[in-house]
Design a protein around this motif. Structure first.
Motif, mmCIF file in Angstrom:
data_model
loop_
_atom_site.group_PDB
_atom_site.id
_atom_site.type_symbol
_atom_site.label_atom_id
_atom_site.label_comp_id
_atom_site.label_asym_id
_atom_site.label_seq_id
_atom_site.Cartn_x
_atom_site.Cartn_y
_atom_site.Cartn_z
ATOM 1 N N VAL A 115 6.943 -0.875 5.643
ATOM 2 C CA VAL A 115 6.111 -1.334 4.532
ATOM 3 C C VAL A 115 4.822 -1.932 5.099
ATOM 4 O O VAL A 115 4.848 -2.678 6.076
ATOM 5 N N TYR A 116 3.707 -1.597 4.512
ATOM 6 C CA TYR A 116 2.420 -2.142 4.944
ATOM 7 C C TYR A 116 1.487 -2.210 3.741
ATOM 8 O O TYR A 116 1.687 -1.542 2.733
ATOM 9 N N SER A 117 0.480 -3.062 3.866
ATOM 10 C CA SER A 117 -0.491 -3.222 2.794
ATOM 11 C C SER A 117 -1.823 -2.608 3.208
ATOM 12 O O SER A 117 -2.184 -2.609 4.387
ATOM 13 N N LEU A 118 -2.530 -2.096 2.239
ATOM 14 C CA LEU A 118 -3.861 -1.537 2.497
ATOM 15 C C LEU A 118 -4.960 -2.494 2.038
ATOM 16 O O LEU A 118 -6.144 -2.236 2.261
ATOM 17 N N ALA A 119 -4.562 -3.598 1.404
ATOM 18 C CA ALA A 119 -5.552 -4.568 0.920
ATOM 19 C C ALA A 119 -6.056 -5.403 2.085
ATOM 20 O O ALA A 119 -5.304 -5.725 3.016
ATOM 21 N N ARG A 120 -7.331 -5.772 2.046
ATOM 22 C CA ARG A 120 -7.904 -6.639 3.063
ATOM 23 C C ARG A 120 -9.157 -7.296 2.483
ATOM 24 O O ARG A 120 -9.706 -6.845 1.475
ATOM 25 N N ALA A 168 -3.976 6.450 -2.770
ATOM 26 C CA ALA A 168 -3.233 5.721 -1.735
ATOM 27 C C ALA A 168 -3.233 4.214 -1.961
ATOM 28 O O ALA A 168 -2.170 3.571 -1.998
ATOM 29 N N PHE A 169 -4.427 3.621 -2.085
ATOM 30 C CA PHE A 169 -4.520 2.165 -2.238
ATOM 31 C C PHE A 169 -3.797 1.709 -3.504
ATOM 32 O O PHE A 169 -2.994 0.761 -3.476
ATOM 33 N N HIS A 170 -4.049 2.386 -4.621
ATOM 34 C CA HIS A 170 -3.433 2.002 -5.896
ATOM 35 C C HIS A 170 -1.909 2.083 -5.812
ATOM 36 O O HIS A 170 -1.205 1.207 -6.332
ATOM 37 N N PHE A 171 -1.416 3.114 -5.145
ATOM 38 C CA PHE A 171 0.028 3.352 -5.055
ATOM 39 C C PHE A 171 0.703 2.265 -4.221
ATOM 40 O O PHE A 171 1.693 1.655 -4.654
ATOM 41 N N VAL A 172 0.177 2.005 -3.028
ATOM 42 C CA VAL A 172 0.790 1.010 -2.142
ATOM 43 C C VAL A 172 0.730 -0.380 -2.761
ATOM 44 O O VAL A 172 1.728 -1.125 -2.764
ATOM 45 N N GLU A 173 -0.418 -0.737 -3.308
ATOM 46 C CA GLU A 173 -0.555 -2.067 -3.881
ATOM 47 C C GLU A 173 0.281 -2.224 -5.150
ATOM 48 O O GLU A 173 0.794 -3.316 -5.432
#
Length: 615
Positions: free
Chosen positions: A567-572, A301-306
């Motif tokens: 659209v949203y980011s999972l990075a923080r 999930a994280f790798h894909f969205v970012e």
């Protein structure tokens, strides 16, 4: 008396250990045949009946095996109640129930008696089975569990006893005739003992007198059920005209298509597509959206969205650079025109990543008394709240529902369904699988449940990988969609990016299954799991439009789903607790900017070296 019988059914039970009172678990009988023999093997009676379906249809996969269509059984079948009266009468004359793997047939008929409220002694009668460890040792076929010999099929047992195979006809009357011949030969050759037959020692003398030679077949005439079903088959419309196809393709020229049902390498040992590769491929093909639906997990999930956000940032940077050049004084008009075209092209390269999971949805994810991998149902997150719900379901699947695979059930879906989109999925989805294996009635019940729960966020997924099963599934899904006002999308369930990658994907499946590439693909002993063809790749927009030129709305509806996605980011930033440290290490700059944490880092360095010196 020996009652040898066999059934053909609508399929297999999900749980072979379930009681016969579980009417949802046990399949329906659609053909039953039996022979009644006296203790010396003389034929007393033989019967063969097709059962008229009442409140159910015969699934496609079952019809493929035995050839009995719903239409044939409806036209030429008998009422179940009337058949059970005759079967019960035969049971009452018998001392033993006999069959090949007869426990299954016993449970099927026991459940049918239970459905109609008929009392019978079937489940209490002693059983003589031709498929046991005894016949396994007799045939000595390798491949059994724990290094033992495998249980023989009817063909294999027949081959061993008579030197020639019996081609299992999946016609109950033919199977009964072969089973009877094998059973009587097993008596003649003393494989069955006096204890098992509940007879005195002189029984075999009498039996030998009645059967001095190898047991022969009775010579009954068997109906070719597949041929009989063809009489009632209806012609299917071959499709639309070439002129209409051309018009549809022309209308779709400026309509975008996007893939939502894609698996990555994080579908462990099941797919070869790289996460970044999915984003790059979608951008290359100018698809506005691309989905990720790995099997039962969200590890990518994280790798894909970012990866999607990074790609879009780079594209927007290129656009800004071109706009800067265009606004510069003295820019050549021809160059400006070229840059404008470049900008238009780059704007088509942005991709919206859509997170989803191909969940294993079973009956009860907490029940680990038997293997139930459930159905593969793709759920997509509309926004970040939907992502959180996917994460909660995935956690529940792994923490509490893991049994062979991470599983959830409908109760879990109901708890976390908000902000999600549900698709019917591929052939392993609940509704398609029930169309093929349980019949349209069960499939329609499932369709209504998903539609009632997800409403306008429930979509029919139509796949065309060139499989015969998909033709029936799609035709049925389209009828359901029209009946209940549900929209449908075109899809290609992808496991690798390019068609040429199918070979590497097949090798990956061999690794997963521990099989050799040379082992043929199929079911049963001597075969291995593999995909039926090389069509499960990331197809271009034009290829998908060509595939669905008869259903242009299936292409257009993918854009409706795309418009629902935020659209949203999972990075923080990493969240760490604030620690009390000695005053000697406190840095005043940390008060001005708490993110620096100079003091904490200095103290950590100090105690690290201090600990190292002790060691």
């Amino acid at each position: 008396m020996y009652l040898i019988f066999d059934t053909e059914t609508t399929g297999l039970p999900k749980n072979f250990k379930a009681p016969i009172t579980d009417t949802d678990n046990w399949p329906r009988c659609i053909q039953i045949a039996w022979q009644l023999h006296d203790e010396l093997g003389n034929l007393i009676e033989h019967q063969d009946y097709l059962v008229k379906p009442d409140g159910f249809s015969i699934p496609y996969q079952s019809e493929k095996i035995h050839g009995i269509s719903t239409e044939l059984a409806t036209e030429e079948g008998f009422e179940l109640a009337d058949i059970l009266v005759k079967f019960k009468d035969a049971l009452e004359k018998s001392k033993f129930v006999v069959g090949q793997n007869v426990k299954f047939d016993n449970n099927v008929m026991g459940c049918e008696f239970h459905r109609l409220g008929v009392e019978t002694n079937l489940m209490e009668m002693p059983v003589l089975d031709t498929c046991t460890e005894i016949t396994a040792k007799l045939c000595q076929l390798p491949g059994g569990r724990g290094g033992k010999f495998k249980l023989p099929t009817l063909t294999e047992l027949h081959q061993h006893l008579f030197g020639k195979p019996f081609s299992e006809a999946h016609n109950a009357t033919a199977d009964v005739e072969a089973t009877t011949r094998c059973f009587l030969e097993l008596i003649r050759t003393r494989i069955f003992t006096t204890e098992q037959l509940q007879v005195e020692e002189d029984y075999f003398t009498a039996f030998d007198g009645a059967n001095p030679d190898v047991i022969d077949i009775i010579g009954l005439k068997h109906i070719n059920l597949k041929k009989a079903s063809k009489k009632y088959a209806t012609e299917v419309d071959s499709g639309i005209s070439d002129e209409e196809s051309s018009k549809n393709l022309e209308a779709l020229e400026n309509v975008s298509f996007s893939h939502f049902h894609n698996h990555s390498q994080f579908s462990i040992l099941q797919a070869t597509s790289e996460v970044k590769g999915l984003i790059a491929k979608a951008a290359e093909m100018e698809m506005p959206v691309v989905g990720l639906t790995d099997n039962g997990n969200m590890m990518a999930a994280f790798h894909f969205v970012e990866a999607g956000i990074k790609h879009n940032k780079e594209v927007k940077g290129q656009i800004e650079d071109l706009k800067t050049k265009m606004s510069a004084q003295g820019a050549d008009l021809t160059e400006v025109a070229n840059w404008e075209e470049d900008i238009k092209g780059l704007e088509k390269k942005t991709v919206k990543p859509v997170l989803g999971v191909d969940f294993y949805v079973c009956k009860d994810h907490l029940d680990k008394s038997f293997k139930d991998n459930g159905f593969s149902v793709p759920l997509l997150a509309k926004n970040k709240a939907g992502y959180h719900n996917l994460a909660k379901m995935s956690s529940e699947a792994h923490v509490n529902g893991f049994y062979y695979v991470p599983r959830i059930d409908r109760e879990v879906v109901l708890e976390y369904k908000d902000n999600l989109i549900a698709l019917t999925g591929g052939l392993l989805g609940e509704i398609p699988a029930k169309i093929l294996n349980e019949g349209e009635e069960k499939a329609e019940e499932a369709f209504k449940w998903w539609h009632n729960e997800f409403g306008e966020d429930f979509y029919v997924e139509l796949c065309r990988h060139g499989l015969e099963e998909e033709n029936l599934v799609n035709e049925t899904l389209l009828r359901f969609a029209k009946k209940y006002g549900v929209k449908y999308i075109a899809a290609n369930n992808t496991f690798y990016l390019d068609q040429a990658d199918s070979e590497a994907h097949d090798i990956l499946l061999c690794v997963k299954e521990g099989e050799k590439k040379s082992t043929p693909i199929g079911r049963g002993r001597g075969f291995r799991f593999g995909f039926p063809n090389n069509e499960f790749y990331f197809k271009s927009q034009q290829a998908m439009k060509e595939l669905f030129k008869d259903l242009p709305e299936a292409i257009a509806t993918t854009n409706e789903i795309a418009d629902k996605i935020e659209v949203y980011s999972l990075a923080r930033e990493v969240l760490l607790p604030e620690f009390d440290i000695p005053k000697a290490f406190v840095d005043p700059k940390d008060k001005e900017n708490p993110k620096l944490k100079n003091g904490e880092n200095a103290y950590l360095r100090h105690i690290t070296y201090k600990g190292a010196r002790k060691r």
